[in-house]
Design a protein around this motif. Structure first.
Motif, PDB file in Angstrom:
ATOM      1  N   GLU A  18      60.501 -14.963 -29.066  1.00  0.00           N
ATOM      2  CA  GLU A  18      60.904 -16.217 -29.720  1.00  0.00           C
ATOM      3  C   GLU A  18      61.151 -17.313 -28.695  1.00  0.00           C
ATOM      4  O   GLU A  18      60.732 -18.457 -28.876  1.00  0.00           O
ATOM      5  CB  GLU A  18      62.143 -16.005 -30.590  1.00  0.00           C
ATOM      6  CG  GLU A  18      61.835 -15.406 -31.929  1.00  0.00           C
ATOM      7  CD  GLU A  18      60.878 -16.260 -32.753  1.00  0.00           C
ATOM      8  OE1 GLU A  18      61.072 -17.484 -32.882  1.00  0.00           O
ATOM      9  OE2 GLU A  18      59.903 -15.689 -33.271  1.00  0.00           O
ATOM     10  N   LYS A  21      57.852 -18.495 -27.214  1.00  0.00           N
ATOM     11  CA  LYS A  21      57.116 -19.327 -28.176  1.00  0.00           C
ATOM     12  C   LYS A  21      57.604 -20.772 -28.127  1.00  0.00           C
ATOM     13  O   LYS A  21      56.799 -21.703 -28.276  1.00  0.00           O
ATOM     14  CB  LYS A  21      57.275 -18.774 -29.595  1.00  0.00           C
ATOM     15  CG  LYS A  21      56.434 -17.565 -29.902  1.00  0.00           C
ATOM     16  CD  LYS A  21      56.826 -17.055 -31.279  1.00  0.00           C
ATOM     17  CE  LYS A  21      55.677 -16.568 -32.078  1.00  0.00           C
ATOM     18  NZ  LYS A  21      56.087 -16.133 -33.424  1.00  0.00           N
ATOM     19  N   ASP A  62      56.000 -10.307 -34.337  1.00  0.00           N
ATOM     20  CA  ASP A  62      56.481 -11.656 -34.653  1.00  0.00           C
ATOM     21  C   ASP A  62      55.303 -12.631 -34.748  1.00  0.00           C
ATOM     22  O   ASP A  62      55.365 -13.747 -34.257  1.00  0.00           O
ATOM     23  CB  ASP A  62      57.509 -12.106 -33.614  1.00  0.00           C
ATOM     24  CG  ASP A  62      58.312 -13.312 -34.076  1.00  0.00           C
ATOM     25  OD1 ASP A  62      58.392 -13.547 -35.302  1.00  0.00           O
ATOM     26  OD2 ASP A  62      58.838 -14.039 -33.216  1.00  0.00           O
TER      27      ASP A  62
END
Length: 115
Positions: A18, A21, A62
């Protein structure tokens, strides 16, 4: 019949994904089998590594595709790969997490026939 995913990730790995990203946009992974990185999973901006017929898509973490070389998959096809994170510099300057002081590693476990 429940399908067990071929690749999964720990909470620590998902947290790092995360974060990466937010820094780099969409990501992709390739399970390295090369001479320089041993069996390190490599993280790239999505599309930076060209995949082809010699690569197998194990799944998505994800939303990020996770590939492995077909020849390496032949040896690992009966295992579940688990993406994890450990502290310390990465073994490669090519993988995006290297400068973050953490590195992705792959753990594995054998699939067990439940019948």
């Amino acid at each position: 019949m429940e399908t067990i995913p071929k690749v999964t990730a720990t909470e620590a790995a998902l947290k790092l994904i995360e974060y990466l990203k937010t820094q780099h946009g969409e990501l992709m992974f390739h399970q390295s089998g090369g001479c320089c990185d041993g069996s390190s999973p490599m993280c790239y901006p999505n599309g930076e590594l060209i995949v082809g017929d010699g690569d197998v898509l194990l799944g998505k973490l994800d939303g990020c595709p996770f590939y492995i070389a077909a020849q390496q998959y032949e040896h690992w096809q009966h295992t579940q790969l688990i993406l994890d994170v450990v502290q310390g510099p990465g073994g490669s300057d090519f993988s995006l997490e290297g400068p973050e002081g953490e590195r992705f590693i792959t753990r594995s476990r054998l699939f067990v026939n439940a019948s």
